[in-house]
Design an enzyme around this catalytic site. Structure first.
Site, short mmCIF file in Angstrom:
data_model
loop_
_atom_site.label_atom_id
_atom_site.label_comp_id
_atom_site.label_asym_id
_atom_site.label_seq_id
_atom_site.Cartn_x
_atom_site.Cartn_y
_atom_site.Cartn_z
N HIS A 113 0.84 -1.19 0.00
CA HIS A 113 0.00 0.00 0.00
C HIS A 113 0.88 1.24 0.00
O HIS A 113 1.87 1.32 0.74
CB HIS A 113 -0.91 0.04 1.24
CG HIS A 113 -1.85 -1.12 1.34
ND1 HIS A 113 -1.48 -2.35 1.84
CD2 HIS A 113 -3.16 -1.23 0.98
CE1 HIS A 113 -2.51 -3.16 1.80
NE2 HIS A 113 -3.54 -2.51 1.28
N LYS A 140 -1.22 -8.12 -3.89
CA LYS A 140 -2.13 -6.96 -3.95
C LYS A 140 -1.31 -5.68 -4.00
O LYS A 140 -0.40 -5.48 -3.18
CB LYS A 140 -3.05 -6.95 -2.72
CG LYS A 140 -3.93 -5.71 -2.62
CD LYS A 140 -4.68 -5.71 -1.28
CE LYS A 140 -5.49 -4.43 -1.10
NZ LYS A 140 -6.12 -4.35 0.25
#
Length: 217
Positions: A113, A140
């Site tokens: 992230h 991710k």
């Protein structure tokens, strides 16, 4: 009751255990944000026993890695189908969680992230390569979009990578959350109505209507 599309993962935080129990039968896939839920271990055990396709996530504050390790280990034991570990977690803890998960047939997501910007394509490629060294099921990538070119850079990752879910955060990046499952991501993340767990999330009801119009199942 027909569950929503399997390519929508609803991220659940900031609600109580009773509300989650009512919600879960409507969902094909959900992320249990343990760090955003005030649940005891009995409640967590009950929730993970109610649904066979839940992602256990704990985003540690500061250096709460031991807390994260203990809670994710518990969630795996309770029946989590997936466990999400941030790539900034110390490597020995990532390896420990990965080993525990694989022994329990629980799939592992390594997540990156960036809440301020979208890195260069070269850096994104390196991040994915580093994550894949842990032999995980899915990588991710979630980065803040500050302009449309950031969105294009993130979506271009699907050209050369499989087993990823990549999208941009923020209002500019919202379109990438819709595009992700159209380009190869196994699922995209959505919010409960009026209850986002990340910037730019669409609520799952609206997102499903969009995806049904673009890619009917």
């Amino acid at each position: 009751m027909k569950a929503i599309r399997p390519d929508i993962c609803v991220s659940i935080g900031n609600i109580d255990s009773h509300a989650i129990r009512i919600l879960l039968p409507k969902l094909s896939l959900a992320e249990i944000r343990i760090d955003l839920l005030n649940l005891n271990r009995d409640e967590l055990k009950l929730l993970f026993g109610l649904h066979d396709n839940l992602i256990a996530t704990y985003r540690p504050k500061q250096s709460e890695f031991d807390v994260m390790l203990n809670l994710l280990t518990d969630a795996i034991g309770y029946g989590a189908a997936w466990v999400d570990v941030d790539i900034d977690t110390p490597s020995e803890i990532i390896r420990e969680i990965t080993a525990i998960a694989q022994a329990a047939n629980c799939k592992v997501i390594i997540s990156y992230h960036n809440y301020t910007e979208t890195p260069t394509s070269a850096l994104l490629k390196k991040i994915i390569e580093n994550a894949q060294t842990y032999n995980v099921s899915l990588v991710k990538i979630a980065c803040m979009a500050n302009n449309p070119s950031d969105c294009a850079r993130i979506l271009s990752l699907y050209e050369e990578n499989t087993s990823i879910v990549a999208f941009c955060m923020g209002q500019i990046g919202t379109i990438t959350r819709v595009a992700a499952p159209l380009l190869g991501a196994p699922f995209t993340y959505a919010a409960l109505p009026e209850n986002q767990t990340a910037p730019g999330q669409l609520d799952y009801i609206y997102l499903e209507s969009l995806l049904n119009s673009l890619k009917p199942l």
